[in-house]
Every structure is written in structure tokens, then in C-alpha cells.
Design a protein around this motif. Structure first.
Motif, PDB file in Angstrom:
ATOM      1  N   SER A  22       0.826  -1.215   0.000  1.00 33.04           N
ATOM      2  CA  SER A  22       0.000   0.000   0.000  1.00 33.04           C
ATOM      3  C   SER A  22       0.852   1.253   0.000  1.00 33.04           C
ATOM      4  O   SER A  22       0.396   2.324  -0.415  1.00 33.04           O
ATOM      5  CB  SER A  22      -0.929   0.005   1.216  1.00 33.04           C
ATOM      6  OG  SER A  22      -0.210   0.213   2.425  1.00 33.04           O
ATOM      7  N   GLN A  23       2.090   1.139   0.459  1.00 28.30           N
ATOM      8  CA  GLN A  23       2.990   2.283   0.477  1.00 28.30           C
ATOM      9  C   GLN A  23       3.864   2.358  -0.785  1.00 28.30           C
ATOM     10  O   GLN A  23       4.743   3.208  -0.884  1.00 28.30           O
ATOM     11  CB  GLN A  23       3.883   2.228   1.720  1.00 28.30           C
ATOM     12  CG  GLN A  23       3.126   2.402   3.027  1.00 28.30           C
ATOM     13  CD  GLN A  23       4.040   2.504   4.229  1.00 28.30           C
ATOM     14  OE1 GLN A  23       5.171   2.976   4.131  1.00 28.30           O
ATOM     15  NE2 GLN A  23       3.569   2.054   5.384  1.00 28.30           N
ATOM     16  N   ALA A  27       8.085  -6.556  -2.496  1.00 27.98           N
ATOM     17  CA  ALA A  27       8.571  -7.556  -1.547  1.00 27.98           C
ATOM     18  C   ALA A  27       8.652  -8.915  -2.209  1.00 27.98           C
ATOM     19  O   ALA A  27       7.931  -9.204  -3.173  1.00 27.98           O
ATOM     20  CB  ALA A  27       7.651  -7.626  -0.331  1.00 27.98           C
ATOM     21  N   VAL A  28       9.536  -9.744  -1.668  1.00 31.24           N
ATOM     22  CA  VAL A  28       9.603 -11.151  -2.040  1.00 31.24           C
ATOM     23  C   VAL A  28       9.379 -11.944  -0.766  1.00 31.24           C
ATOM     24  O   VAL A  28       9.991 -11.671   0.269  1.00 31.24           O
ATOM     25  CB  VAL A  28      10.953 -11.521  -2.705  1.00 31.24           C
ATOM     26  CG1 VAL A  28      12.136 -11.154  -1.833  1.00 31.24           C
ATOM     27  CG2 VAL A  28      10.980 -13.007  -3.075  1.00 31.24           C
ATOM     28  N   ALA A  29       8.455 -12.901  -0.825  1.00 31.79           N
ATOM     29  CA  ALA A  29       8.091 -13.682   0.356  1.00 31.79           C
ATOM     30  C   ALA A  29       8.487 -15.137   0.166  1.00 31.79           C
ATOM     31  O   ALA A  29       8.152 -15.753  -0.858  1.00 31.79           O
ATOM     32  CB  ALA A  29       6.593 -13.576   0.608  1.00 31.79           C
ATOM     33  N   LEU A  30       9.195 -15.669   1.141  1.00 34.75           N
ATOM     34  CA  LEU A  30       9.526 -17.094   1.153  1.00 34.75           C
ATOM     35  C   LEU A  30       8.470 -17.813   1.980  1.00 34.75           C
ATOM     36  O   LEU A  30       8.314 -17.543   3.176  1.00 34.75           O
ATOM     37  CB  LEU A  30      10.916 -17.312   1.763  1.00 34.75           C
ATOM     38  CG  LEU A  30      11.384 -18.769   1.853  1.00 34.75           C
ATOM     39  CD1 LEU A  30      11.574 -19.365   0.467  1.00 34.75           C
ATOM     40  CD2 LEU A  30      12.687 -18.870   2.652  1.00 34.75           C
ATOM     41  N   LEU A  37      -0.372 -17.798   0.121  1.00 35.67           N
ATOM     42  CA  LEU A  37      -0.332 -16.348  -0.013  1.00 35.67           C
ATOM     43  C   LEU A  37      -0.907 -15.962  -1.375  1.00 35.67           C
ATOM     44  O   LEU A  37      -0.544 -16.534  -2.391  1.00 35.67           O
ATOM     45  CB  LEU A  37       1.113 -15.860   0.109  1.00 35.67           C
ATOM     46  CG  LEU A  37       1.356 -14.389   0.434  1.00 35.67           C
ATOM     47  CD1 LEU A  37       0.683 -14.001   1.748  1.00 35.67           C
ATOM     48  CD2 LEU A  37       2.854 -14.114   0.527  1.00 35.67           C
ATOM     49  N   THR A  38      -1.815 -15.007  -1.371  1.00 38.91           N
ATOM     50  CA  THR A  38      -2.463 -14.578  -2.607  1.00 38.91           C
ATOM     51  C   THR A  38      -1.520 -13.713  -3.438  1.00 38.91           C
ATOM     52  O   THR A  38      -0.967 -12.730  -2.925  1.00 38.91           O
ATOM     53  CB  THR A  38      -3.732 -13.775  -2.292  1.00 38.91           C
ATOM     54  OG1 THR A  38      -4.617 -14.570  -1.498  1.00 38.91           O
ATOM     55  CG2 THR A  38      -4.440 -13.353  -3.569  1.00 38.91           C
ATOM     56  N   PRO A  39      -1.307 -14.051  -4.704  1.00 38.27           N
ATOM     57  CA  PRO A  39      -0.447 -13.224  -5.570  1.00 38.27           C
ATOM     58  C   PRO A  39      -1.011 -11.814  -5.699  1.00 38.27           C
ATOM     59  O   PRO A  39      -2.221 -11.623  -5.827  1.00 38.27           O
ATOM     60  CB  PRO A  39      -0.491 -13.972  -6.910  1.00 38.27           C
ATOM     61  CG  PRO A  39      -0.873 -15.376  -6.564  1.00 38.27           C
ATOM     62  CD  PRO A  39      -1.802 -15.247  -5.400  1.00 38.27           C
ATOM     63  N   ARG A  40      -0.136 -10.821  -5.660  1.00 39.48           N
ATOM     64  CA  ARG A  40      -0.529  -9.422  -5.788  1.00 39.48           C
ATOM     65  C   ARG A  40       0.565  -8.677  -6.535  1.00 39.48           C
ATOM     66  O   ARG A  40       1.743  -9.055  -6.451  1.00 39.48           O
ATOM     67  CB  ARG A  40      -0.758  -8.792  -4.400  1.00 39.48           C
ATOM     68  CG  ARG A  40      -1.808  -9.483  -3.583  1.00 39.48           C
ATOM     69  CD  ARG A  40      -1.824  -9.026  -2.138  1.00 39.48           C
ATOM     70  NE  ARG A  40      -2.174  -7.623  -2.002  1.00 39.48           N
ATOM     71  CZ  ARG A  40      -2.276  -7.016  -0.823  1.00 39.48           C
ATOM     72  NH1 ARG A  40      -2.054  -7.683   0.285  1.00 39.48           N
ATOM     73  NH2 ARG A  40      -2.595  -5.740  -0.773  1.00 39.48           N
ATOM     74  N   PRO A  41       0.217  -7.624  -7.258  1.00 39.67           N
ATOM     75  CA  PRO A  41       1.240  -6.818  -7.934  1.00 39.67           C
ATOM     76  C   PRO A  41       2.249  -6.283  -6.925  1.00 39.67           C
ATOM     77  O   PRO A  41       1.879  -5.766  -5.870  1.00 39.67           O
ATOM     78  CB  PRO A  41       0.426  -5.683  -8.567  1.00 39.67           C
ATOM     79  CG  PRO A  41      -0.953  -6.234  -8.716  1.00 39.67           C
ATOM     80  CD  PRO A  41      -1.156  -7.136  -7.541  1.00 39.67           C
TER      81      PRO A  41
END
Length: 220
Positions: A22-23, A27-30, A37-41
Motif C-alpha cells: 500500500s505504500q 517484496a519477495v516472500a519465502l 499467499l495470494t499473488p498481488r502486484p
């Protein structure tokens, strides 16, 4: 700014993802399973384990054009399910991989009662933490607290009081956070902190470079 996230699929971690995106950050999430986790732009999802250094490296370099400015860890441990030292070993692995990559900043979600905050916990909270299976999670958080201080990282340990999960919507209103220092002087049995408030605080600390080599107890 670009961030490496561990624990992003958890109840607090999902709010961290929402706050960062939102800011306008990426990010990259492991995560252990991609479906968690839902894919998001702006979010890159990498499947793997924080107990594997190679998996962490894969996540770190998953977006070749972007190098993380910091890591935010919101991992949790499940008593008698998670392996011993799950949090401590995961954090140690992240610190080693980040240091080799020339990245020094790491923000870790911890819990009130760890380290010098134990003495200021209400006695009923101490009894609960000492006599239930939660004590194993506290011990693991305590190992993280002690061992990260031996690294060369610019760490921050955020010790949240009792988490309030009532705000399930990711866009729930964030409440003001009160800092009680590392020792948590002034904690009471009624203290709680919303997960959105914790997520917002973690992101603020990571983005603005606050509280380096410090621990802090937070509450609403």
C-alpha cells in the motif's frame, strides 16, 4: 524499497505484505506453500523453507533487478509441532545469507516476556507462559533474542504484547502504538496490540531505519 519477508503467510505477516504494498514498496516472500499467499502486484512468492539457506538465497535473488533493503521476519512456532530452534535457526540462516549479500538490516517480530521484559510481565502472564506449551515458543524467541545480538546485523526486535486478531480485514484501521522500552515497564494484564498495528510498526521501523540494535515492547 524492496523487502525480503519470512512469515508473510501468517496472520501478522499478511498485514505486513498489505502495508508494504500500500505504500508502494515491493517484496519477495519465502513461504512453505505457494497457495498460502495470494499473488498481488509488487509481491514475488518463492516456495521454500527458512531452515534452508539455499531457499533463502533463491528468494533473495528472485527479482534480479531488485536487492532487498531489509528483511522483516514474522515467523511463529507451533509448540510440539515445529522443530526445536525453528525460530532461532531460521533467523540465523537469514542473517548469514543477508550478510554474505552485503545486507545488514533485519527486523524481527518477537514477544513480550523475552529478555529483560520478563521481569515486568504481570504474574498471571508469567504463570501462563511458564506452565503451558507456550513456554517452548518463548524459549525459541529467547534464543533469537540472544543470538542475533552476536551477529553483525543491524537488528531490531519488536516485542509485541498479547496479539489482538479481531481485525481480520487487511484494511482495518490501525491504532496508535505505545512503546514501553526493551524491558516493558508499565505492562498490564489487559494490554493487547492489534496485528495491523504491529504490521504497521514493523514496516515503519524497517523503512525508516529506527531502533537499530534495539528491542522494544509495544502495545496499543
Amino acid at each position: 524499497m524492496h523487502f525480503l519477508l519470512l512469515g508473510a503467510s501468517g496472520r501478522t505477516g499478511q498485514h505486513v505484505v498489505s502495508e508494504l504494498l500500500s505504500q508502494g514498496y515491493t517484496a519477495v516472500a519465502l513461504v512453505r506453500t505457494s497457495s498460502s499467499l495470494t499473488p498481488r502486484p509488487g509481491l514475488t512468492i518463492v516456495t521454500g523453507s527458512p531452515l534452508s539457506k539455499s531457499d533463502i538465497r533463491n528468494a533473495l535473488f528472485a527479482v534480479p533487478s531488485l536487492s532487498p533493503s531489509a528483511a522483516i521476519i514474522t515467523l511463529n512456532t507451533v509448540p510440539q509441532v515445529s522443530p526445536p530452534r525453528f525460530l532461532a535457526d531460521s533467523c540465523a540462516n537469514v542473517c548469514e545469507v543477508l550478510e554474505h549479500a552485503g545486507i545488514r538490516r533485519i527486523v524481527v517480530m518477537s514477544t513480550a516476556g523475552v529478555g529483560d521484559s520478563w521481569d515486568n510481565l504481570p504474574w498471571l502472564s508469567k504463570a501462563f507462559l511458564s506452565w503451558t506449551n507456550v513456554k517452548y515458543a518463548l524459549e525459541d524467541h529467547s534464543l533469537v533474542d540472544r543470538e542475533i545480538r552476536l551477529t553483525k546485523m543491524d537488528w531490531t526486535l519488536v516485542r509485541a504484547v498479547r496479539l489482538q486478531f479481531d481485525d481480520q480485514k487487511l484494511d482495518a484501521t490501525k491504532r496508535e502504538v505505545k512503546m514501553l522500552g526493551s524491558n516493558g515497564v508499565g505492562m498490564s494484564l489487559s494490554d493487547s496490540v492489534s496485528v495491523t498495528s504491529v504490521a504497521s510498526f514493523l514496516v515503519k521501523v524497517a523503512v525508516e531505519g529506527l531502533l537499530v540494535k534495539s528491542a522494544v515492547v509495544i502495545t496499543n
